[in-house]
Design an enzyme around this catalytic site. Structure first.
Site, PDB file in Angstrom:
ATOM      1  N   GLU A 333       0.839  -1.197   0.000  1.00  9.76           N
ATOM      2  CA  GLU A 333       0.000   0.000   0.000  1.00  9.76           C
ATOM      3  C   GLU A 333       0.871   1.244   0.000  1.00  9.76           C
ATOM      4  O   GLU A 333       1.788   1.364   0.828  1.00  9.76           O
ATOM      5  CB  GLU A 333      -0.904   0.044   1.241  1.00  9.76           C
ATOM      6  N   CYS A 334       0.607   2.154  -0.902  1.00 12.50           N
ATOM      7  CA  CYS A 334       1.252   3.468  -0.946  1.00 12.50           C
ATOM      8  C   CYS A 334       2.778   3.307  -0.923  1.00 12.50           C
ATOM      9  O   CYS A 334       3.375   2.916  -1.914  1.00 12.50           O
ATOM     10  CB  CYS A 334       0.734   4.352   0.176  1.00 12.50           C
ATOM     11  N   GLY A 335       3.430   3.589   0.201  1.00 12.00           N
ATOM     12  CA  GLY A 335       4.874   3.430   0.258  1.00 12.00           C
ATOM     13  C   GLY A 335       5.320   2.019  -0.060  1.00 12.00           C
ATOM     14  O   GLY A 335       6.345   1.806  -0.716  1.00 12.00           O
ATOM     15  N   TYR A 337       3.793   0.023  -2.075  1.00  7.24           N
ATOM     16  CA  TYR A 337       3.636  -0.074  -3.531  1.00  7.24           C
ATOM     17  C   TYR A 337       4.837   0.536  -4.239  1.00  7.24           C
ATOM     18  O   TYR A 337       5.331  -0.002  -5.241  1.00  7.24           O
ATOM     19  CB  TYR A 337       2.349   0.633  -3.925  1.00  7.24           C
ATOM     20  N   SER A 434      -0.982  -0.694  -4.762  1.00 17.38           N
ATOM     21  CA  SER A 434      -1.442   0.592  -5.292  1.00 17.38           C
ATOM     22  C   SER A 434      -1.215   1.653  -4.228  1.00 17.38           C
ATOM     23  O   SER A 434      -0.841   1.347  -3.088  1.00 17.38           O
ATOM     24  CB  SER A 434      -2.930   0.543  -5.660  1.00 17.38           C
TER      25      SER A 434
END
EC number: 6.3.5.11
Length: 453
Positions: A333-335, A337, A434
């Site tokens: 997730e985020c970082g 990703y 993502s």
């Protein structure tokens, strides 16, 4: 057994002092021997981590847009279990949220109304005197469903300033439960996603002790405790709650956990454990790999852009993650990703090699704020659910994708107001990720009905 009491700390806007007052109350109540719990409204990792540093309980969030009623009730039950008082910290301004539907706007006022939580309104009085009165009056009268039970004045300049503001609030027929004087001293440092994380402070215990001292001197703690209301018992439908929860991605889940990877929502880890899953932490910054006994790996968000060089040099971590992904699912997730991608460009424009399990390249040098509620519809089966599953959560990052790569997209994405944003993320084999942070699965109609509680 006496029901735990609950109160919400709210304000007209962000930056008004809610976190300071919340932490001061938690520290002061705990010093008095009370068992304290805390929860934050809205999507936020950082403030709940400060709560957890005091309460020694999981950091928890309540969000009326992302979460249906039974999940909200289950999280509130977890926050209130075995405590005497729960302090709910509001996000943004008390009534800030999406335009509709009423009761599920993501506004803190939704949570206050749903659970009947009295509000302690924090008013930053810097730069004003008697004008604080109409502000207090307006907030107290705005909604019959939200009850403002008292006011804390923040950033008060002098005793005369305090008298002026107190007299104005009295005209609004509201009690003043304290006045925090403006003073020099240590403040919590900030960076691009908010406060610097609780785990990064060398003197957090001392700072919290000072806050408790300040609360004892300048807040009417007895009046605030009196204003807190007993939390009513609620019936929670376990089937409905289970449908709203994100299922554990495995039986033994390797979770990246260090200064670069720390943004895992507390209700996810709490409910995963309640379903029998075990979370096994490891540190990419320490060049550690997912434990070989695990059957899934979760890379949370955090600040990998600040540690890109160190992650690039962590060859043991990257090789171990690559080997793990040959057999078991890996989600970022985020970082997380960003680290799953081929490369990451840091703020200075230097490009660092990442794990390469997905083909995208991200940049923190080409910054653009992405912020807001998101609904994601999965395009294929993965650890988050089956194709077609709808998830609710948010984005909050400054990084951009400079090369998309050729991976299949993870999901169709829409903003909280329904505006289509196109596809997001990537999926290749057992690897997915993502920038989207997931909070809950959603039904066809995520509209709250307080009568169901």
């Amino acid at each position: 057994m006496t029901a735990p009491r609950v109160i919400m700390v709210a304000a007209p806007r962000s930056g008004g002092g809610k976190t300071t007052v919340t932490l001061a109350l938690l520290a002061a109540f705990q010093r008095r021997g009370l068992r304290v719990g805390a929860v934050k409204t809205g999507p936020d990792y950082i403030d709940p981590a400060f709560h957890a540093a005091i309460t020694n309980r999981p950091p928890l969030n309540l969000d009326s847009w992302c979460m249906p009623a039974d999940l909200l009730a289950g999280i509130m039950d977890a926050a209130a279990k075995d405590v005497d008082v729960v302090v709910v910290e509001s996000a943004m301004g008390l009534f800030d949220g999406l335009m509709a539907p009423e009761g599920a706007r993501g506004a803190p006022s939704d949570i206050a109304a749903l659970f009947g939580i009295p509000v302690l309104l924090v008013l930053d009085v810097s730069g004003q005197g008697q004008s604080v009165g109409p502000i207090a009056l307006g907030f107290a009268r705005w909604s019959d469903a939200v009850q403002v039970h008292g006011v804390v004045l923040n950033r008060v300049a002098s005793e005369r300033h305090e008298r002026l503001a107190c007299s104005a609030v009295a005209m609004a027929d509201l009690p003043v439960c304290g006045a925090l004087m403006r003073q020099k001293g240590e403040v919590l440092p900030e960076r691009h996603l908010g406060l610097v994380q609780a785990r990064e402070h060398g003197n957090l215990a001392g700072w919290l002790s000072d806050l408790a001292d300040k609360a004892e001197r300048e807040l009417d703690l007895d009046a605030i405790l009196e204003a807190a209301a007993p939390l009513a018992e609620r019936k929670v439908d376990p089937v409905s709650m289970s449908k709203a929860c994100i299922p554990p991605p495995g039986q033994r889940i390797a979770v990246a956990d260090d200064a670069a990877f720390s943004f895992l929502y507390g209700h996810l880890s709490l409910f995963w454990r309640q379903e029998g899953a075990e979370l096994v932490p490891f540190s990419p910054l320490a060049n550690q790999t997912p434990d070989a006994s695990c059957d899934a790996c979760w890379l949370p968000g955090g600040y990998p852009e600040l540690y890109a060089g160190q992650i690039a040099q962590a060859e043991h971590f990257k090789k171990g993650l690559q080997d793990f992904a040959l057999k078991y699912p890996v989600h970022g997730e985020c970082g997380g990703y960003m680290v799953l991608g081929r490369a990451l460009e840091d703020a200075q424009g230097q490009t660092h090699s990442m794990a390469g399990l997905l083909g995208h390249v991200t940049s923190f040098a080409r910054r653009k704020l992405h912020l807001g509620y998101r609904e994601a519809t999965l395009l294929a089966d993965n650890v988050l659910g089956c194709a077609g599953t709808r998830l609710r959560g948010h984005e909050f990052h400054y990084a951009t994708v400079t090369e998309t790569g050729s991976d299949a997209p993870l999901a169709d994405l829409a903003a909280g107001d329904g505006v289509a944003l196109g596809v997001c993320g990537g999926q290749r084999g057992l690897v997915s990720g993502s920038f989207f942070h997931v909070l809950a699965r959603c039904s066809n109609q995520n509209i709250l009905n307080s009568s169901s509680l």
